[in-house]
Design a protein around this motif. Structure first.
Motif, PDB file in Angstrom:
ATOM      1  N   ASP A 122       0.822  -1.217   0.000  1.00  0.00           N
ATOM      2  CA  ASP A 122       0.000   0.000   0.000  1.00  0.00           C
ATOM      3  C   ASP A 122       0.853   1.263   0.000  1.00  0.00           C
ATOM      4  N   THR A 123       1.900   1.271   0.827  1.00  0.00           N
ATOM      5  CA  THR A 123       2.801   2.431   0.863  1.00  0.00           C
ATOM      6  C   THR A 123       3.505   2.594  -0.473  1.00  0.00           C
ATOM      7  N   LEU A 124       3.992   1.508  -1.017  1.00  0.00           N
ATOM      8  CA  LEU A 124       4.668   1.546  -2.307  1.00  0.00           C
ATOM      9  C   LEU A 124       3.745   2.108  -3.383  1.00  0.00           C
ATOM     10  N   LYS A 125       2.543   1.586  -3.439  1.00  0.00           N
ATOM     11  CA  LYS A 125       1.577   2.034  -4.446  1.00  0.00           C
ATOM     12  C   LYS A 125       1.278   3.526  -4.293  1.00  0.00           C
ATOM     13  N   SER A 126       1.035   3.991  -3.073  1.00  0.00           N
ATOM     14  CA  SER A 126       0.697   5.397  -2.884  1.00  0.00           C
ATOM     15  C   SER A 126       1.857   6.318  -3.247  1.00  0.00           C
ATOM     16  N   LYS A 127       3.077   5.905  -2.912  1.00  0.00           N
ATOM     17  CA  LYS A 127       4.251   6.726  -3.263  1.00  0.00           C
ATOM     18  C   LYS A 127       4.427   6.803  -4.778  1.00  0.00           C
ATOM     19  N   LEU A 128       4.235   5.682  -5.453  1.00  0.00           N
ATOM     20  CA  LEU A 128       4.386   5.650  -6.912  1.00  0.00           C
ATOM     21  C   LEU A 128       3.311   6.474  -7.604  1.00  0.00           C
ATOM     22  N   LEU A 129       2.093   6.368  -7.140  1.00  0.00           N
ATOM     23  CA  LEU A 129       1.014   7.154  -7.735  1.00  0.00           C
ATOM     24  C   LEU A 129       1.244   8.641  -7.525  1.00  0.00           C
ATOM     25  N   ALA A 130       1.763   9.023  -6.373  1.00  0.00           N
ATOM     26  CA  ALA A 130       2.053  10.425  -6.099  1.00  0.00           C
ATOM     27  C   ALA A 130       3.153  10.981  -7.010  1.00  0.00           C
ATOM     28  N   MET A 131       4.045  10.093  -7.481  1.00  0.00           N
ATOM     29  CA  MET A 131       5.145  10.517  -8.342  1.00  0.00           C
ATOM     30  C   MET A 131       4.707  10.749  -9.781  1.00  0.00           C
ATOM     31  N   LYS A 132       3.532  10.280 -10.150  1.00  0.00           N
ATOM     32  CA  LYS A 132       3.005  10.474 -11.511  1.00  0.00           C
ATOM     33  C   LYS A 132       3.997  10.025 -12.580  1.00  0.00           C
ATOM     34  N   LEU A 133       4.307   8.747 -12.548  1.00  0.00           N
ATOM     35  CA  LEU A 133       5.245   8.164 -13.529  1.00  0.00           C
ATOM     36  C   LEU A 133       4.673   8.194 -14.925  1.00  0.00           C
TER      37      LEU A 133
END
Length: 133
Positions: A122-133
């Motif tokens: 969950d933390t990984l997913k939220s951090k990645l989504l926040a980065m807007k890859l």
């Protein structure tokens, strides 16, 4: 979340702990990442980043452990941010180093995100989504 968003992102995981690399690679695969390579230290990571760039397949996202032999994560982060070739790589520090001074130092060097181990999906997913890859 659409897994296709992450499927074309080229990822490098640099961590001296084989188990940590495997856990992160499995979590990234679960999120839809398909292009994942690994390095056991910062020196090997830099060589793989250079090789990928020279082959026209630059790394898009780097997961970087702070404490590694031969070359630590902060040193590699600093050099990548100074490089015209690699300054656009998104960099996430995944580490046990959690003191505020160290986090600020890494953020001041251009770190995009920071995850304290052990990481959760969950933390990984939220951090990645926040980065807007």
């Amino acid at each position: 979340m659409d897994k296709k968003v992450f499927s074309k992102v080229r990822v490098l995981i640099s961590d001296d702990n084989t188990t940590d690399r495997m856990i992160l690679a499995a979590a990234l695969s679960e999120l839809g990442f398909q292009n994942i390579i690994q390095a056991e230290d910062g020196a090997v990571a830099l060589a793989k980043i250079e090789r990928a760039h020279d082959m026209g397949a630059s790394i898009d996202l780097l997961f970087l452990d702070w404490q590694m032999p031969k070359r630590n994560g902060l040193s590699l982060l600093t050099d990548l941010r100074r490089s015209q070739r690699h300054k656009n790589i998104k960099i996430v520090m995944t580490t046990n180093v959690a003191d505020e001074k160290s986090v600020k130092e890494a953020l001041n060097q251009g770190l995009d995100s920071y995850i304290i181990k052990p990481l959760s999906l969950d933390t990984l997913k939220s951090k990645l989504l926040a980065m807007k890859l």
